[in-house]
Write a protein that holds these residues in place. Sequence first.
Motif, PDB file in Angstrom:
ATOM      1  N   ASN A  22       0.292 -60.473  43.921  1.00 59.90           N
ATOM      2  CA  ASN A  22       1.026 -59.674  42.929  1.00 59.90           C
ATOM      3  C   ASN A  22       1.993 -58.704  43.592  1.00 59.90           C
ATOM      4  OD1 ASN A  22      -0.320 -60.746  40.680  1.00 59.90           O
ATOM      5  ND2 ASN A  22      -2.041 -59.343  40.987  1.00 59.90           N
ATOM      6  N   PHE A  23       3.104 -58.479  42.921  1.00 54.92           N
ATOM      7  CA  PHE A  23       4.029 -57.439  43.380  1.00 54.92           C
ATOM      8  C   PHE A  23       4.664 -56.727  42.177  1.00 54.92           C
ATOM      9  CE2 PHE A  23       6.062 -61.560  43.402  1.00 54.92           C
ATOM     10  CZ  PHE A  23       7.284 -61.355  42.790  1.00 54.92           C
ATOM     11  N   ASP A  24       3.923 -56.711  41.046  1.00 48.41           N
ATOM     12  CA  ASP A  24       4.425 -56.016  39.857  1.00 48.41           C
ATOM     13  C   ASP A  24       4.611 -54.525  40.118  1.00 48.41           C
ATOM     14  OD1 ASP A  24       1.666 -55.810  40.139  1.00 48.41           O
ATOM     15  OD2 ASP A  24       1.215 -56.059  37.999  1.00 48.41           O
ATOM     16  N   TRP A  25       3.813 -53.999  41.050  1.00 49.21           N
ATOM     17  CA  TRP A  25       3.918 -52.591  41.424  1.00 49.21           C
ATOM     18  C   TRP A  25       5.226 -52.292  42.177  1.00 49.21           C
ATOM     19  CZ3 TRP A  25       4.322 -53.193  46.582  1.00 49.21           C
ATOM     20  CH2 TRP A  25       3.694 -54.316  47.145  1.00 49.21           C
ATOM     21  N   ALA A  26       5.950 -53.345  42.573  1.00 48.24           N
ATOM     22  CA  ALA A  26       7.216 -53.161  43.311  1.00 48.24           C
ATOM     23  C   ALA A  26       8.423 -53.244  42.374  1.00 48.24           C
ATOM     24  CB  ALA A  26       7.346 -54.223  44.403  1.00 48.24           C
ATOM     25  N   ALA A  27       8.182 -53.457  41.076  1.00 52.34           N
ATOM     26  CA  ALA A  27       9.310 -53.602  40.148  1.00 52.34           C
ATOM     27  C   ALA A  27      10.141 -52.323  40.123  1.00 52.34           C
ATOM     28  CB  ALA A  27       8.783 -53.926  38.751  1.00 52.34           C
ATOM     29  N   PRO A  28      11.437 -52.435  40.335  1.00 49.60           N
ATOM     30  CA  PRO A  28      12.267 -51.228  40.335  1.00 49.60           C
ATOM     31  C   PRO A  28      12.445 -50.667  38.931  1.00 49.60           C
ATOM     32  CG  PRO A  28      13.613 -53.197  40.689  1.00 49.60           C
ATOM     33  CD  PRO A  28      12.193 -53.654  40.641  1.00 49.60           C
ATOM     34  N   ASP A  29      12.408 -49.332  38.814  1.00 49.23           N
ATOM     35  CA  ASP A  29      12.745 -48.729  37.522  1.00 49.23           C
ATOM     36  C   ASP A  29      14.273 -48.704  37.401  1.00 49.23           C
ATOM     37  OD1 ASP A  29      13.665 -46.591  39.026  1.00 49.23           O
ATOM     38  OD2 ASP A  29      11.979 -45.267  38.540  1.00 49.23           O
ATOM     39  N   GLU A  30      14.784 -48.119  36.320  1.00 49.96           N
ATOM     40  CA  GLU A  30      16.234 -48.197  36.069  1.00 49.96           C
ATOM     41  C   GLU A  30      17.043 -47.533  37.175  1.00 49.96           C
ATOM     42  OE1 GLU A  30      17.736 -47.337  32.239  1.00 49.96           O
ATOM     43  OE2 GLU A  30      16.947 -49.293  31.594  1.00 49.96           O
ATOM     44  N   GLU A  31      16.549 -46.393  37.654  1.00 50.12           N
ATOM     45  CA  GLU A  31      17.304 -45.675  38.683  1.00 50.12           C
ATOM     46  C   GLU A  31      17.384 -46.513  39.977  1.00 50.12           C
ATOM     47  OE1 GLU A  31      15.438 -42.119  40.151  1.00 50.12           O
ATOM     48  OE2 GLU A  31      17.316 -41.294  40.920  1.00 50.12           O
ATOM     49  N   VAL A  32      16.240 -47.102  40.351  1.00 46.83           N
ATOM     50  CA  VAL A  32      16.210 -47.912  41.577  1.00 46.83           C
ATOM     51  C   VAL A  32      17.020 -49.201  41.369  1.00 46.83           C
ATOM     52  CG1 VAL A  32      14.717 -49.152  43.201  1.00 46.83           C
ATOM     53  CG2 VAL A  32      14.003 -46.930  42.297  1.00 46.83           C
ATOM     54  N   HIS A  33      16.901 -49.771  40.163  1.00 52.09           N
ATOM     55  CA  HIS A  33      17.630 -51.009  39.882  1.00 52.09           C
ATOM     56  C   HIS A  33      19.137 -50.791  40.020  1.00 52.09           C
ATOM     57  CE1 HIS A  33      17.983 -55.058  38.563  1.00 52.09           C
ATOM     58  NE2 HIS A  33      16.796 -55.102  38.013  1.00 52.09           N
ATOM     59  N   ALA A  34      19.624 -49.697  39.479  1.00 52.02           N
ATOM     60  CA  ALA A  34      21.066 -49.404  39.569  1.00 52.02           C
ATOM     61  C   ALA A  34      21.486 -49.251  41.029  1.00 52.02           C
ATOM     62  CB  ALA A  34      21.381 -48.130  38.788  1.00 52.02           C
ATOM     63  N   PHE A  35      20.641 -48.616  41.821  1.00 49.80           N
ATOM     64  CA  PHE A  35      20.923 -48.419  43.244  1.00 49.80           C
ATOM     65  C   PHE A  35      20.950 -49.770  43.965  1.00 49.80           C
ATOM     66  CE2 PHE A  35      19.631 -47.366  47.596  1.00 49.80           C
ATOM     67  CZ  PHE A  35      20.456 -46.299  47.894  1.00 49.80           C
ATOM     68  N   ILE A  36      19.968 -50.623  43.648  1.00 47.74           N
ATOM     69  CA  ILE A  36      19.906 -51.947  44.280  1.00 47.74           C
ATOM     70  C   ILE A  36      21.138 -52.778  43.900  1.00 47.74           C
ATOM     71  CG2 ILE A  36      18.658 -54.158  44.236  1.00 47.74           C
ATOM     72  CD1 ILE A  36      16.044 -52.527  44.166  1.00 47.74           C
TER      73      ILE A  36
END
Length: 186
Positions: A22-36
Amino acid sequence: MAKLIYSAIASLDGYIEDEDGNFDWAAPDEEVHAFINDLERPVGTYLYGRRMYETMVGWETDPTLAEHSPLMRDFAEIWRAADKIVYSSTLETVSTASTRIERDFDPESVRQIKAQSGRDITVSGPDLAAHAWRAGLVDECQLFVAPIVVGGGKRSLPNDVRVRLELLEERRFEGGMLYLHYHTRA
Ligand SMILES: NC(=O)c1ccc[n+]([C@@H]2O[C@H](COP(=O)([O-])OP(=O)(O)OC[C@H]3O[C@@H](n4cnc5c(N)ncnc54)[C@H](OP(=O)(O)O)[C@@H]3O)[C@@H](O)[C@H]2O)c1
């Protein structure tokens, strides 16, 4: 010359997936997603291990992913626009555009791709990336550290490589993720 960048989201104890896969705990939130999205935007080519490719392929083959949010739509468009090279001895065909399969990781041909590419290249899937680390091909490391200890699983970095790094940038996100951006030293 283009840079080869290793990028990953890992737990504090250094795993990209836990012992159950599992890596659901690594899902980026909106702030991290925008950065990525902004990190990925200039990248021209993704080098993928077969497993990572299979995780990412939905960004092109599953239109419902992009419908979740404008950020996810943006990411899907960025992902589709990049060239992909998938390393695999078993994959027979690919289901995405601008994608080719390589049967072996040949450091010399990756050196040539770096020399000829006008845009940076990322490598992901730690199994595949270990070959690039061992061959001294990785120029930068973009590591997101998720605020969790998972106790075991798949390590984000190979355990038989020693590389000195220079910290170029760090960033703390509200949700608790940390971004560490390193340059590899010769
Ligand atoms: N933390 C996160 O945010 C995150 C995000 C996405 C995914 N993930 C996890 O990360 C996993 C992927 O990482 P991984 O390290 O397990 O796998 P990987 O490096 O993506 O893929 C491993 C596969 O790549 C192929 N490969 C590796 N080296 C090769 C070489 N030298 N020549 C030819 N083919 C080569 C082999 O495919 P064949 O077996 O076909 O030969 C091998 O089984 C995913 O499955 C997912 O669970 C985590």
